[in-house]
Design an enzyme around this catalytic site. Structure first.
Site, PDB file in Angstrom:
ATOM      1  N   HIS A 102     -89.012  53.131  49.335  1.00 15.57           N
ATOM      2  CA  HIS A 102     -89.147  51.721  48.966  1.00 15.57           C
ATOM      3  C   HIS A 102     -90.107  51.577  47.791  1.00 15.57           C
ATOM      4  CE1 HIS A 102     -90.203  47.449  49.221  1.00 15.57           C
ATOM      5  NE2 HIS A 102     -89.016  47.304  49.795  1.00 15.57           N
ATOM      6  N   GLU A 174     -82.450  47.623  45.354  1.00 13.53           N
ATOM      7  CA  GLU A 174     -83.492  46.597  45.365  1.00 13.53           C
ATOM      8  C   GLU A 174     -84.199  46.575  44.013  1.00 13.53           C
ATOM      9  OE1 GLU A 174     -85.112  45.631  49.627  1.00 13.53           O
ATOM     10  OE2 GLU A 174     -85.918  47.536  48.951  1.00 13.53           O
TER      11      GLU A 174
END
Length: 265
Positions: A102, A174
């Protein structure tokens, strides 16, 4: 295991406390138990709570089709790694997913390509489906975003290839500039990039599905249609009612012809 038409994931990050996590999980489990699309497998839902909440969250979703996973894992399977959690333990507990790479882990914890590749390999080695986060730091053309994501993916697969691993990987696109923003990235941009990511093949003995994250919420999946394989949700799923709305959108989308909304090659 056959892959679902639509995949929805929720990372709770560190927003909820312990009791709040349990209450939310119980509410979502009640929804999942009676939702036809979840029960049929057309829509797959996975939940990533904080590490301390994993045992009771696994218990809350027992008997449902919802899969619980972790927001991180160690690249090692055992040893003197203080504070780390191994894929071996996660799999033993009953987890099915592990988030890897992430943007917040890259930015705040200085995770580099080697560490991320190690974590992805550890996921596959232990039977966990990696949720590999990819995305560019600044807004630009879709072609540049696709190229950077390809570089990130190539680097992330290095150790899995060396270990001759295989399996399914969820690519969570993302864009870093959309994480925590008031709205998601523009719909057409998301569609173009996710379409580009779906073309990744020949990268080893892996299969891929592509979902979008970055301020994703109700309404987005309906607008994107079949241009994306699902959503990776954060704060806009903190209300179980909002998540129910998104599950309903996914159920409606799963009944549409699969390629209807994809641009022609």
């Amino acid at each position: 295991m056959a892959q679902p038409r639509i995949t929805l994931g929720v990372s709770l990050k560190m927003y909820f406390g312990y009791q709040q996590t349990l209450a939310w999980s119980q509410e979502v489990a009640a929804i999942a138990r009676v939702h036809p699309a979840i029960e049929s497998g057309e829509v797959r839902l996975f939940i990533l709570p904080s590490f301390p909440a994993l045992p009771p969250v696994l218990e809350a979703f027992a008997g449902t089709k919802v899969v619980v996973g972790a927001q991180d894992l160690s690249w090692e399977d055992n040893g003197a790694w203080t504070g780390e959690v191994s894929g071996v333990m996660l799999a033993e507990m009953g987890c099915g997913y592990a988030e890897v790479g992430h943007a917040e882990r890259r930015r705040y914890f200085a995770e580099d390509d080697v560490q991320i590749a190690g974590k992805l390999a550890a996921s596959l080695r232990n039977g966990l489906t990696p949720v590999l986060c990819l995305g560019e730091p600044g807004q630009g053309p879709a072609e540049a975003a696709i190229a950077l994501c390809r570089q990130q993916l190539d680097a992330s697969l290095n150790q899995a290839r060396e270990q001759q691993l295989s399996g399914h990987i969820i690519l969570a696109y993302e864009p870093q500039w959309a994480i925590g923003a008031a709205t998601s990235a523009p719909d057409d941009f998301i569609g173009e990039v996710c379409h580009g990511l779906r073309q990744f093949s020949g990268l080893g003995n892996f299969t891929f599905s592509v979902i979008y994250g970055g301020s994703a919420g109700p309404g987005l999946l309906s607008r994107l249609g079949n241009r994306v394989g699902g959503l990776f949700l954060g704060r806009f799923a903190h209300q179980s009612s909002a998540l129910k709305t998104i599950i309903d959108e996914a159920a409606a989308l799963s009944r549409q012809p699969q390629e209807a909304s994809w641009p022609q090659a």
